[in-house]
Structures are given as C-alpha cells and as structure tokens.
Design a protein around this motif. Structure first.
Motif, PDB file in Angstrom:
ATOM      1  N   MET A   1      70.451 -32.519 -54.195  1.00  0.00           N
ATOM      2  CA  MET A   1      70.242 -33.897 -54.555  1.00  0.00           C
ATOM      3  C   MET A   1      68.796 -34.108 -54.970  1.00  0.00           C
ATOM      4  O   MET A   1      67.870 -33.536 -54.415  1.00  0.00           O
ATOM      5  CB  MET A   1      70.584 -34.795 -53.359  1.00  0.00           C
ATOM      6  N   ASP A   2      68.580 -34.961 -55.941  1.00  0.00           N
ATOM      7  CA  ASP A   2      67.231 -35.285 -56.374  1.00  0.00           C
ATOM      8  C   ASP A   2      66.534 -36.133 -55.333  1.00  0.00           C
ATOM      9  O   ASP A   2      67.159 -36.722 -54.457  1.00  0.00           O
ATOM     10  CB  ASP A   2      67.279 -36.052 -57.702  1.00  0.00           C
ATOM     11  N   LEU A   3      65.227 -36.217 -55.466  1.00  0.00           N
ATOM     12  CA  LEU A   3      64.455 -37.046 -54.556  1.00  0.00           C
ATOM     13  C   LEU A   3      64.832 -38.510 -54.772  1.00  0.00           C
ATOM     14  O   LEU A   3      64.968 -38.977 -55.897  1.00  0.00           O
ATOM     15  CB  LEU A   3      62.961 -36.844 -54.807  1.00  0.00           C
ATOM     16  N   LEU A   4      64.978 -39.231 -53.678  1.00  0.00           N
ATOM     17  CA  LEU A   4      65.363 -40.631 -53.726  1.00  0.00           C
ATOM     18  C   LEU A   4      64.110 -41.500 -53.754  1.00  0.00           C
ATOM     19  O   LEU A   4      63.165 -41.274 -53.001  1.00  0.00           O
ATOM     20  CB  LEU A   4      66.212 -40.971 -52.504  1.00  0.00           C
ATOM     21  N   ARG A   5      64.127 -42.503 -54.623  1.00  0.00           N
ATOM     22  CA  ARG A   5      63.030 -43.464 -54.709  1.00  0.00           C
ATOM     23  C   ARG A   5      63.648 -44.833 -54.914  1.00  0.00           C
ATOM     24  O   ARG A   5      64.360 -45.063 -55.896  1.00  0.00           O
ATOM     25  CB  ARG A   5      62.101 -43.114 -55.869  1.00  0.00           C
ATOM     26  N   LEU A   6      63.384 -45.744 -53.969  1.00  0.00           N
ATOM     27  CA  LEU A   6      63.946 -47.087 -54.036  1.00  0.00           C
ATOM     28  C   LEU A   6      62.845 -48.126 -53.851  1.00  0.00           C
ATOM     29  O   LEU A   6      61.873 -47.898 -53.131  1.00  0.00           O
ATOM     30  CB  LEU A   6      64.999 -47.280 -52.940  1.00  0.00           C
TER      31      LEU A   6
ATOM     32  N   ILE B   1      58.100 -40.796 -42.605  1.00  0.00           N
ATOM     33  CA  ILE B   1      59.275 -40.598 -41.762  1.00  0.00           C
ATOM     34  C   ILE B   1      60.020 -39.317 -42.131  1.00  0.00           C
ATOM     35  O   ILE B   1      59.792 -38.740 -43.192  1.00  0.00           O
ATOM     36  CB  ILE B   1      60.239 -41.805 -41.853  1.00  0.00           C
ATOM     37  N   ARG B   2      60.909 -38.941 -41.252  1.00  0.00           N
ATOM     38  CA  ARG B   2      61.827 -37.827 -41.497  1.00  0.00           C
ATOM     39  C   ARG B   2      63.208 -38.455 -41.632  1.00  0.00           C
ATOM     40  O   ARG B   2      63.879 -38.725 -40.639  1.00  0.00           O
ATOM     41  CB  ARG B   2      61.775 -36.822 -40.351  1.00  0.00           C
ATOM     42  N   ARG B   3      63.581 -38.727 -42.863  1.00  0.00           N
ATOM     43  CA  ARG B   3      64.812 -39.459 -43.171  1.00  0.00           C
ATOM     44  C   ARG B   3      66.027 -38.555 -43.031  1.00  0.00           C
ATOM     45  O   ARG B   3      66.057 -37.443 -43.564  1.00  0.00           O
ATOM     46  CB  ARG B   3      64.726 -40.008 -44.611  1.00  0.00           C
ATOM     47  N   TYR B   4      67.058 -39.050 -42.317  1.00  0.00           N
ATOM     48  CA  TYR B   4      68.323 -38.333 -42.292  1.00  0.00           C
ATOM     49  C   TYR B   4      69.015 -38.607 -43.621  1.00  0.00           C
ATOM     50  O   TYR B   4      69.180 -39.749 -44.025  1.00  0.00           O
ATOM     51  CB  TYR B   4      69.212 -38.780 -41.129  1.00  0.00           C
ATOM     52  N   ASP B   5      69.406 -37.544 -44.317  1.00  0.00           N
ATOM     53  CA  ASP B   5      70.029 -37.681 -45.637  1.00  0.00           C
ATOM     54  C   ASP B   5      71.536 -37.834 -45.458  1.00  0.00           C
ATOM     55  O   ASP B   5      72.271 -36.854 -45.327  1.00  0.00           O
ATOM     56  CB  ASP B   5      69.702 -36.461 -46.502  1.00  0.00           C
ATOM     57  N   TRP B   6      71.986 -39.088 -45.436  1.00  0.00           N
ATOM     58  CA  TRP B   6      73.400 -39.388 -45.211  1.00  0.00           C
ATOM     59  C   TRP B   6      74.285 -38.911 -46.349  1.00  0.00           C
ATOM     60  O   TRP B   6      75.482 -38.742 -46.180  1.00  0.00           O
ATOM     61  CB  TRP B   6      73.589 -40.893 -44.996  1.00  0.00           C
ATOM     62  N   GLU B   7      73.739 -38.682 -47.527  1.00  0.00           N
ATOM     63  CA  GLU B   7      74.545 -38.285 -48.686  1.00  0.00           C
ATOM     64  C   GLU B   7      74.698 -36.772 -48.818  1.00  0.00           C
ATOM     65  O   GLU B   7      75.501 -36.301 -49.620  1.00  0.00           O
ATOM     66  CB  GLU B   7      73.938 -38.867 -49.962  1.00  0.00           C
TER      67      GLU B   7
ATOM     68  N   ALA C   1      75.763 -32.899 -48.077  1.00  0.00           N
ATOM     69  CA  ALA C   1      77.001 -32.288 -47.595  1.00  0.00           C
ATOM     70  C   ALA C   1      76.839 -31.696 -46.199  1.00  0.00           C
ATOM     71  O   ALA C   1      77.783 -31.662 -45.419  1.00  0.00           O
ATOM     72  CB  ALA C   1      77.456 -31.208 -48.577  1.00  0.00           C
ATOM     73  N   THR C   2      75.637 -31.221 -45.882  1.00  0.00           N
ATOM     74  CA  THR C   2      75.349 -30.669 -44.568  1.00  0.00           C
ATOM     75  C   THR C   2      74.224 -31.484 -43.934  1.00  0.00           C
ATOM     76  O   THR C   2      73.418 -32.071 -44.653  1.00  0.00           O
ATOM     77  CB  THR C   2      74.920 -29.190 -44.670  1.00  0.00           C
ATOM     78  N   PRO C   3      74.162 -31.531 -42.593  1.00  0.00           N
ATOM     79  CA  PRO C   3      73.109 -32.329 -41.947  1.00  0.00           C
ATOM     80  C   PRO C   3      71.710 -31.856 -42.343  1.00  0.00           C
ATOM     81  O   PRO C   3      71.376 -30.683 -42.192  1.00  0.00           O
ATOM     82  CB  PRO C   3      73.357 -32.107 -40.453  1.00  0.00           C
ATOM     83  N   GLN C   4      70.924 -32.780 -42.893  1.00  0.00           N
ATOM     84  CA  GLN C   4      69.556 -32.432 -43.272  1.00  0.00           C
ATOM     85  C   GLN C   4      68.653 -33.652 -43.218  1.00  0.00           C
ATOM     86  O   GLN C   4      69.116 -34.783 -43.252  1.00  0.00           O
ATOM     87  CB  GLN C   4      69.504 -31.806 -44.663  1.00  0.00           C
ATOM     88  N   ARG C   5      67.362 -33.385 -43.120  1.00  0.00           N
ATOM     89  CA  ARG C   5      66.340 -34.427 -43.137  1.00  0.00           C
ATOM     90  C   ARG C   5      65.384 -34.161 -44.290  1.00  0.00           C
ATOM     91  O   ARG C   5      65.249 -33.037 -44.741  1.00  0.00           O
ATOM     92  CB  ARG C   5      65.573 -34.466 -41.815  1.00  0.00           C
ATOM     93  N   ARG C   6      64.745 -35.253 -44.734  1.00  0.00           N
ATOM     94  CA  ARG C   6      63.785 -35.185 -45.828  1.00  0.00           C
ATOM     95  C   ARG C   6      62.523 -35.924 -45.418  1.00  0.00           C
ATOM     96  O   ARG C   6      62.604 -36.973 -44.792  1.00  0.00           O
ATOM     97  CB  ARG C   6      64.328 -35.866 -47.085  1.00  0.00           C
ATOM     98  N   LEU C   7      61.380 -35.409 -45.818  1.00  0.00           N
ATOM     99  CA  LEU C   7      60.133 -36.117 -45.590  1.00  0.00           C
ATOM    100  C   LEU C   7      60.059 -37.260 -46.594  1.00  0.00           C
ATOM    101  O   LEU C   7      60.224 -37.060 -47.797  1.00  0.00           O
ATOM    102  CB  LEU C   7      58.943 -35.183 -45.744  1.00  0.00           C
TER     103      LEU C   7
ATOM    104  N   ALA D   1      69.044 -30.430 -40.319  1.00  0.00           N
ATOM    105  CA  ALA D   1      68.997 -31.255 -39.108  1.00  0.00           C
ATOM    106  C   ALA D   1      69.831 -30.579 -38.029  1.00  0.00           C
ATOM    107  O   ALA D   1      70.805 -29.886 -38.330  1.00  0.00           O
ATOM    108  CB  ALA D   1      69.535 -32.659 -39.405  1.00  0.00           C
ATOM    109  N   GLU D   2      69.452 -30.787 -36.779  1.00  0.00           N
ATOM    110  CA  GLU D   2      70.186 -30.172 -35.679  1.00  0.00           C
ATOM    111  C   GLU D   2      71.611 -30.690 -35.588  1.00  0.00           C
ATOM    112  O   GLU D   2      72.519 -29.952 -35.228  1.00  0.00           O
ATOM    113  CB  GLU D   2      69.452 -30.412 -34.364  1.00  0.00           C
ATOM    114  N   SER D   3      71.793 -31.961 -35.900  1.00  0.00           N
ATOM    115  CA  SER D   3      73.126 -32.549 -35.828  1.00  0.00           C
ATOM    116  C   SER D   3      73.152 -33.840 -36.643  1.00  0.00           C
ATOM    117  O   SER D   3      72.122 -34.340 -37.068  1.00  0.00           O
ATOM    118  CB  SER D   3      73.517 -32.840 -34.383  1.00  0.00           C
ATOM    119  N   ARG D   4      74.347 -34.355 -36.823  1.00  0.00           N
ATOM    120  CA  ARG D   4      74.530 -35.632 -37.516  1.00  0.00           C
ATOM    121  C   ARG D   4      74.382 -36.752 -36.484  1.00  0.00           C
ATOM    122  O   ARG D   4      75.035 -36.712 -35.437  1.00  0.00           O
ATOM    123  CB  ARG D   4      75.916 -35.665 -38.145  1.00  0.00           C
TER     124      ARG D   4
END
Length: 145
Positions: A1-6, A44-50, A52-58, A130-133
């Motif tokens: 996924m591309d970097l999110l900017r809102l 923050i360390r954002r949980y990436d809800w979109e 496919a696997t549990p991950q976080r993004r700075l 991420a360790e878990s969802r």
C-alpha cells in the motif's frame, strides 16, 4: 500500500482521520506543543487497518491554529510511557472554532483548542509487522446505551 496522507478541514474529515488512527501507539515523548507556531504534533505508530497482515506504520499528525492544549490522566514526566489512541472527537464551540479531544485507553485525554480545524496526518515510513490485530470488546446494544 502507498503511504497515506490525509487532511482535515471540518469535523467529517477529522472523523475519517480518527478512524485511520484508531489503536495507534505513541510515547509521551513523541508529543509536542509548539505555542509560538500554534501547532500541536505527534509521531505515532499507526495500526494499518487496510493491510492484509497485521502491521504498523510510522505516521506524523499535527493540528494548526492551536490556541491551547490541556492534558488529563497522562504522566507527562514519563516520556517512555506508551499511549493507545482510541479516537479523536471534535466539539464545535463557535464555528469554526472548537476543541479536538484525543482519547486514549486507560482514561487519558488531550484537548486541543482550535481556531478552526486544519489537521494533517502523513505516513512517513517505515512499516513493520504488528504483534497482533487490536481487538475491542463487542458491547451489546444495551451496554452501549
């Protein structure tokens, strides 16, 4: 996924960003209020809800046009303490001004008084597993009322 900017300029935009930031983790030391610049910022360390696997993004987020910041239930002297961001709410006072409240697990909150909503969040990388969802109790309708 591309970097999110809102970017948020109204309460509806802020609600969208709040959904993307749900369950983000941050350290108290990653919070900055810059009164001369009238800016409030957090890394923050954002949980990436979109993903496919549990991950976080700075991710970084900041509010502009800040008049004041108040903190409740957070030990600001413990810079390594980890906070879990649950949501960002907005209470409009005298349009377009109001108060954005960052609501954390365990009862902590940060209130940011704004002249108007101008908020931005931006993924800056890196990404890691991420360790878990994150999971929340599913309250029955009666318990929510």
């Amino acid at each position: 996924m591309d970097l999110l900017r809102l970017v948020a300029f109204d309460p509806e935009d802020l609600a969208v960003i709040s959904a993307h930031l749900q369950d983000s983790l941050l350290q108290v030391g990653d919070i900055a209020y810059l009164p001369k610049e009238r800016r409030f910022a957090i890394q923050i360390r954002r949980y990436d809800w979109e993903a496919a696997t549990p991950q976080r993004r700075l991710t970084c987020m900041h509010f502009e046009h800040v008049k004041a910041v108040r903190v409740r239930g957070i030990d600001q002297s413990n810079k390594d303490a980890v906070l879990n961001l649950l949501a960002i709410a907005f209470d409009e006072k005298d349009a377009p001004s109001g108060t954005a409240t960052l609501i954390f697990a365990d009862g902590g909150a940060i209130q940011v008084d704004l002249e108007c909503i101008e908020m931005q969040m931006k993924d800056i990388g890196p990404v890691w597993a991420a360790e878990s969802r994150p999971q929340h109790e599913d309250l029955s309708r009666a318990e929510r009322l």
